[in-house]
Enzyme design. Structure first.
Site, PDB file in Angstrom:
ATOM      1  N   HIS A 403      59.885  28.704  16.643  1.00 56.57           N
ATOM      2  CA  HIS A 403      61.007  29.408  16.032  1.00 56.57           C
ATOM      3  C   HIS A 403      62.034  29.883  17.061  1.00 56.57           C
ATOM      4  O   HIS A 403      63.101  30.393  16.696  1.00 56.57           O
ATOM      5  CB  HIS A 403      60.501  30.604  15.218  1.00 56.57           C
ATOM      6  CG  HIS A 403      61.250  30.808  13.931  1.00 56.57           C
ATOM      7  ND1 HIS A 403      62.579  30.488  13.787  1.00 56.57           N
ATOM      8  CD2 HIS A 403      60.857  31.290  12.731  1.00 56.57           C
ATOM      9  CE1 HIS A 403      62.970  30.765  12.565  1.00 56.57           C
ATOM     10  NE2 HIS A 403      61.956  31.245  11.895  1.00 56.57           N
ATOM     11  N   ASP A 407      65.379  26.818  13.703  1.00 58.98           N
ATOM     12  CA  ASP A 407      65.492  27.783  12.608  1.00 58.98           C
ATOM     13  C   ASP A 407      64.924  27.191  11.325  1.00 58.98           C
ATOM     14  O   ASP A 407      64.687  25.977  11.225  1.00 58.98           O
ATOM     15  CB  ASP A 407      66.964  28.160  12.389  1.00 58.98           C
ATOM     16  CG  ASP A 407      67.537  28.968  13.539  1.00 58.98           C
ATOM     17  OD1 ASP A 407      66.752  29.712  14.170  1.00 58.98           O
ATOM     18  OD2 ASP A 407      68.741  28.851  13.806  1.00 58.98           O
TER      19      ASP A 407
END
Length: 430
Positions: A403, A407
Site C-alpha cells: 500500500h 492505492d
C-alpha cells in the site's frame, strides 16, 4: 589422478551451501555429469553433477553440513583407487540442528583473525540486534552460517524434564499420570496418561529461508488485499475443447495457468505501477515483466521466474511455465532462474481453498493468489435487462499489494482489466 569435487558457486551472492543428500556412496561408479549430491543454498535447491567419470572414493562432508563455496566435499578417482578410500563412517560427525554444539571459537574469521560473515548473516544480525561474536559457528573456520544464526534466534531453552511427583501430604493439585484424581467428575475414571514429549525438529535450510523472508516482507510492507470473482466459463470450455489436440500437437499440457498469466501480463502492461518496486525511497518502474510462478514442493516453496514474459506468445508462455515447474520439482533450476521477479502468481486454490491472502515476494509490490475453480449458480443479465440463472465456472483471485506504492484505485483498475481479459478471452493459443 583423483579429482576433487567442490561446493559450487551457485550465483554471485551465494557464499555457502548445505549438502542435503548424497546420491552416491563411497565405492559407487559415477559418470561425468551424473547427479552426485543435492545442495540447498540461499537461492535454490539443486542437484550437483559429477565433474568427471570414475569411482567415488571419499566423501569429506556428510549430509546436513554447511560449507563455503569451493570447499572440497568429495574425491573421485579410478577404480584402482577404491582401496584407499576413507569410509564415510570415519568422517567426524557434524553437529545437527537438534544436537548440542561442541566448544568452538565464535570468531568466524579468516586466519588473520578478521571477522568474515556472508551479507545475509550480517543482515539478519542487524535486523535482530545480535552480536555475532556470541554465536557459535559451524561453518568453515568456525564461521557463523545462516543456519547458526537462525538456530540461535529460534532457541527457547532446553526442554524441561517431567515434573517430580509431590511429596506425601503436600498441598496443591495432583500431577497428571500420578494415579491421583482430584476431579469428582472423574471419580470412577481411569487415571490420565502422562503427557507426551513433543517432537522437536530443526527447520530445513529452505524452511528457514522462507521463514526469514516472510517475516521480513511483513515488516517492510503494509499489505493490503482485494478479491475479485471471475467468470471462467469461456476459458473452461475452450480448454476442454482444445486440451487433447494441444498436448498432442505442441507437447505441453493446456492448463489454466497460461491463460491467467497472459491476462496478468496484459493488465501489468496497462498499469505498470503494479509491476514496480519501492527501493530506498524511489519507485522503480521495471522495463520488463519478469513473472514469478510459485511452485509448491514437498520440502518447501520456490518461485522460478519467466523473464520478459511480455514478449512471449501464449504457447511460449505455456512451455516456459511448464518447464520451470518441472525443473523446480527435479531440483534442476539455476540461481538466476529464481531471482529478479517483478510480479508473482501463486495458486492457493489448487488445494481446494476459495482464495488466499498472499505475502509479497520482496521487493515486488504485488502478488496474485489464484483461488479454487468451482461451478456456481450465477444471475446473468441480457442486453434487454432480463435476468436468468445459469451454472457458470467461477474463480476467486486475490491481489495482495504494497500500500506504500499501490492505492486501492490502482489495484481495482488492474483487477478490472485482468477480469475483463479472462471473461472475454479472444486471443490465439497456438
Amino acid at each position: 589422478m583423483p579429482t576433487d569435487v567442490v561446493m559450487p558457486q551457485m550465483g554471485e551472492s551465494i557464499f555457502e551451501g548445505a549438502i542435503t543428500k548424497w546420491l552416491k556412496k563411497v565405492g559407487d561408479s559415477v559418470e561425468k555429469d551424473e547427479p552426485l549430491f543435492e545442495i540447498s543454498t540461499d537461492k535454490v535447491d539443486a542437484e550437483i553433477p559429477a565433474p568427471e567419470a570414475g569411482v567415488l572414493v571419499e566423501i569429506k562432508v556428510p549430509e546436513g553440513a554447511t560449507v563455503e563455496v569451493n570447499t572440497v566435499v568429495a574425491v573421485i578417482s579410478s577404480a584402482a583407487s577404491v582401496a584407499t578410500a576413507k569410509p564415510l563412517a570415519e568422517i567426524p560427525a557434524v553437529p545437527s540442528d537438534s544436537a548440542a554444539h561442541p566448544a568452538l571459537p565464535s570468531s568466524g574469521g579468516n586466519s588473520d583473525g578478521r571477522q568474515r560473515f556472508s551479507p545475509l548473516v550480517r543482515r539478519i544480525a542487524k535486523d535482530n540486534n545480535l552480536d555475532l561474536s556470541q554465536i557459535v559457528g559451524t561453518g568453515s573456520n568456525s564461521r557463523v552460517t545462516k543456519e547458526d544464526i537462525l538456530r540461535y534466534l529460534n532457541q527457547s531453552g532446553p526442554i524441561s524434564s517431567a515434573p517430580k511427583a509431590q511429596s506425601a501430604g503436600a498441598p496443591g493439585p495432583s500431577l497428571l499420570g500420578t494415579g491421583e484424581n482430584t476431579n469428582p467428575m472423574r471419580a470412577n475414571s481411569e487415571p490420565l496418561t502422562a503427557p507426551q514429549v513433543p517432537q522437536v525438529v530443526p527447520l530445513s535450510k529452505m524452511r528457514a529461508i522462507i521463514a526469514q523472508r516472510m517475516l521480513e516482507s511483513v515488516r517492510i510492507s503494509p499489505h493490503a488485499n482485494t478479491v475479485y470473482k471471475v467468470d471462467m466459463t469461456r476459458i473452461v470450455r475452450l480448454r476442454e475443447r482444445e486440451k487433447a489436440r494441444y498436448e498432442l500437437q505442441h507437447g505441453v499440457k493446456l492448463t489454466y495457468m497460461p491463460f491467467i498469466a497472459a491476462a496478468a501480463i496484459q493488465a501489468l502492461g496497462s498499469f505498470p505501477i503494479v509491476n514496480a518496486s519501492l527501493v530506498e525511497g524511489f519507485i522503480h518502474y521495471h522495463p520488463q515483466i519478469n513473472l514469478g510462478i510459485a511452485v509448491a514442493l514437498e520440502w518447501g516453496l520456490i518461485v522460478p521466474v519467466v523473464r520478459q514474459a511480455e514478449g512471449l506468445s501464449f504457447l511460449s508462455l505455456a512451455r516456459a511455465i511448464a518447464d520451470l515447474a518441472a525443473r523446480a520439482r527435479a531440483k534442476k533450476l539455476l540461481p538466476d532462474e529464481v531471482t529478479g521477479g517483478t510480479f508473482t502468481l501463486t495458486n492457493s486454490g489448487v488445494f481446494g481453498g476459495e482464495f488466499g491472502t498472499p505475502i509479497l515476494n520482496q521487493p515486488e509490490s504485488a502478488i496474485l493468489a489464484i483461488g479454487g475453480l468451482r461451478k456456481e449458480p450465477v444471475v446473468l443479465t441480457d442486453a434487454e435487462g432480463n435476468d436468468t440463472i445459469a451454472i457458470r465456472s467461477m474463480q476467486h483471485f486475490c491481489l495482495g499489494f504494497d500500500h506504500r506504492t499501490i492505492d486501492g484505485a490502482d489495484s481495482g483498475k488492474f483487477m478490472s482489466e485482468f477480469k475483463k481479459t479472462l471473461e472475454s478471452w479472444d486471443k490465439p493459443i497456438d
